[in-house]
Design an enzyme around this catalytic site. Structure first.
Site, PDB file in Angstrom:
ATOM      1  N   CYS A 146      11.251  -0.142   0.675  1.00  0.00           N
ATOM      2  CA  CYS A 146       9.870   0.277   0.883  1.00  0.00           C
ATOM      3  C   CYS A 146       9.025  -0.826   1.488  1.00  0.00           C
ATOM      4  O   CYS A 146       8.325  -0.615   2.468  1.00  0.00           O
ATOM      5  CB  CYS A 146       9.262   0.770  -0.423  1.00  0.00           C
ATOM      6  N   HIS A 147       9.058  -2.004   0.879  1.00  0.00           N
ATOM      7  CA  HIS A 147       8.285  -3.104   1.443  1.00  0.00           C
ATOM      8  C   HIS A 147       9.097  -4.381   1.463  1.00  0.00           C
ATOM      9  O   HIS A 147       8.562  -5.484   1.471  1.00  0.00           O
ATOM     10  CB  HIS A 147       6.971  -3.295   0.671  1.00  0.00           C
TER      11      HIS A 147
END
Ligand code: HEM
Ligand code: FES
Lengths: 182, 422
Positions: A146-147
């Protein structure tokens, strides 16, 4: 509030009225707060949600180097049977290199078995690396797409925005091949 | 609202009887028929009423969708993709009108906001009008976010997870707060059901806020492209002049809206949302709806700890909320007394730079936060705050505005007196 223009009786009566006013308003205030609490608390996990508390896992079929995912309280839990090399990597890291310093011993009950909650401590995605063929990140543990958070073979955060290591669920070994999570 | 209310010219005695006891007709007549509007409004003034129509469209389609939708984690996806889309008469149409309606609503409102920025509509005496607008924007965001969770597709689920997890960044109370929001230990059925309840409620709160927004608007009347205070002779009655202009604008808007509903109904829906929610399978690339992208970019731009006390995660959350809250203070941050950018030669440029900045942020938000995308998001975020916190306060002091006209009948060339906004 008592208004001096309407208070034409003597001070003693005035004080009694002030007192009644104070009692009335404070009862009203406390009562309102007490009435609001059930509204707020009703949104907390209900008895039914809390009841689904523990999950039993059979360790027998898991081979060395294999990782499986089980569900506990609706969350994925990663159970990893670590190889010698993975244990070695987890134990040999100097603590000052870690963002959330924890020695490997503090994260396992038995070095062969790492059991962590499979939810990235950044914003809650499920990191990759538990299934065969998925990327495991720079430290051979898990990688959150996701990040971009990287976790090592002890589930500790090594790089990326996540603030903490992967959380540990409460668990105990019922026997050599059975573990009870929760 | 003007203090002297005009009585409507009733033909029917029944209406007069009602109006004497409950003066709603007088009120509607004064606000919607004879309301004196500036005679120089351009098409940018259409977007407010268009947004109002979209609110009504969302409520009408929403109330009917609820009759077929099932708010339960095991059933929601099928009730939308199976029942509403396939079995319910016109269900597909209602859903596509509602789903694309959210995108249209935001597009209209964003244009409406930038109109306000260009023509200085937030300045004295319309500060509260502006602030109510920002409140409406926040409520719309909450409503749209919770609506997006309802179909319970995989992007619904993970958007809900990532966004609710933002609150876990708050020191001390973060974790219990998130458990409270979820009603459990992850996003699950209790979360879906409370989001459903709030998704039904909030549009009606928005409706009430729109009412106050209009009340505040009619107190001083609309601003206008010149940004000057107009006298009575420069105003015309709202009906028929602006009712017909709004209806024409609505027809044009319907062409765009209709294009999406009938020819590209899934253009704004992520393919991942056609897969049912799966708590074990995070999509490789979580992206919010397009209307949240600039804010999402700001959230992810903060990848570094701030001054050793604010960790990156909390910093991102603060920056994201600050990017909207700064708008509340805009009427005081902009120190120029001249409203319209037409008479502000330098501000005009900064306005367009801000537009570009927000577009760049949106583009960065649609892409993974790495490499050049991350740099763009970080520079974009920096510039966004510079615009509001540094450029606007200073510009009002150093810029020399062009001479303002004194009225519409008095052309700009003749008017040399510069009139302050107050
Ligand atoms: C401010 C106005 C509103 C906005 C911006 C909005 C936005 C949304 C969005 C973005 C979705 C997801 C669409 C999808 O992907 O399918 C949705 C779904 C839904 N909304 Fe709304 N909504 C609004 C008002 C309402 C109202 C007033 C109701 C009910 C009274 C309602 C009921 C529903 C229902 C039942 C769904 C699930 C069905 C579906 O996914 O199409 N909405 N809404
Ligand atoms: S949720 Fe894992 S890095 Fe953000």
């Amino acid at each position: 509030m008592a208004d001096s223009s309407v208070r034409h009786d003597e001070p003693a009566g005035g004080r009694r009225r002030d007192f009644l006013e104070l009692v009335a308003w404070s009862t009203f205030g406390v009562g309102t707060l007490a009435a609001i609490w059930p509204l707020i608390d009703s949104l907390n996990p209900s008895a039914a949600v809390l009841a689904v508390a523990s999950t039993e896992v059979d360790l027998e079929p898991i081979e060395v180097g294999q990782r499986i995912t089980v569900m506990w309280r609706g969350k994925p839990v990663f159970v990893s049977r670590r190889t010698e090399e993975e244990i070695q990597m987890a134990q040999s890291v100097p603590l000052e290199e870690l963002r959330d310093p924890e020695p490997d011993e503090a994260r396992v009950q038995n070095p062969e078995w790492l059991i962590v909650i499979g939810i990235c401590t950044h914003l809650g995605c499920v990191p990759l690396g538990n299934r065969a063929g998925e990327p495991r990140g720079q430290w051979a543990g898990w990688f959150c797409p996701c990040h971009g958070s990287h976790y090592d073979t002890a589930g500790r955060i090594r790089k990326g925005p996540a603030p903490r290591n992967l959380d540990l669920p409460p668990y105990r070994f019922v026997s050599d091949t059975q573990v009870l999570i929760g | 609202m003007s203090t002297e209310m005009q009585k409507p010219p009733f033909k029917s005695g029944v209406l007069r009887w009602i109006d004497e006891r409950l003066p709603v007709l007088t009120w509607a007549y004064n606000e919607l028929v004879v309301y004196p509007a500036p005679r120089n409004l351009n098409y940018w003034w259409n977007f407010g009423s268009l947004a109002g129509i979209m609110l009504v469209v969302q409520i009408m389609t929403g109330v009917i969708l609820v009759m077929f939708y099932t708010p339960h984690a095991d059933l929601a996806f099928d009730s939308v993709e199976g029942y509403i889309m396939r079995d319910v008469n016109w269900g597909w149409l209602l859903r596509y009108i509602h789903a694309n309606g959210a995108s249209m609503f935001f597009a209209l409102v964003y244009i409406h906001i930038f109109r306000g920025l260009y023509y200085g509509s937030y300045k004295k005496p319309r500060e509260l009008l502006w602030i109510l607008g920002v409140v409406i924007l926040l409520l719309m965001m909450a409503t749209a976010f919770m609506g997006y969770v309802l179909p319970w597709g995989n992007m619904s689920y993970w958007a809900a997870t990532v966004i609710t997890n933002l609150f876990s960044a708050i020191p001390l109370v973060g974790e219990p707060l998130v458990t409270w929001l979820w009603g459990g230990f992850t996003v699950d059925n209790p979360t879906l059901q409370r989001f459903f309840s709030l998704h039904y409620l909030l549009p009606f709160v928005i409706f009430a806020m729109v009412f106050l927004h209009l009340l505040a608007l009619h107190q001083f009347g609309s601003n206008n492209p010149l940004g000057i205070d107009l006298s009575k002779k420069d105003k015309i009655p709202f009906h028929p002049y602006y009712t017909v202009k709004d209806v024409f604008g609505f027809c044009v808007f319907l062409l765009v809206y209709g294009y999406f509903v009938f020819y590209a109904p899934t253009a704004f829906i992520s393919p991942t949302n056609f897969i049912p929610a799966d708590p074990l399978q995070t999509p490789t690339h979580i992206v919010p709806e397009w209307y949240f992208l600039p804010f999402y970019a700001i959230l992810r731009a903060i990848t570094f700890d701030f001054l050793w006390i604010v960790p990156a995660k909390l910093g991102g959350v603060i920056a994201m909320f600050a990017s909207i809250f700064v708008l509340f203070f805009l009427p005081w941050l902009d120190t120029s007394k001249v409203r319209s950018a037409r008479f502000r030669p330098i501000y005009k440029w900064f306005f367009w730079l801000l537009v570009i900045d927000v577009l760049v942020l949106g583009w960065a938000g649609a892409n993974p936060p790495e490499g050049w995308y991350l740099v763009a998001a970080q520079l974009g975020t920096l510039y966004y705050f510079l615009h509001f916190l540094v450029i606007l306060p200073m510009l009002g002091k150093i810029e020399r505005p062009l001479p303002l006209p004194t009225s519409l009948s008095d052309p700009v060339l003749r008017g040399t007196r510069s009139q302050p906004a107050s």
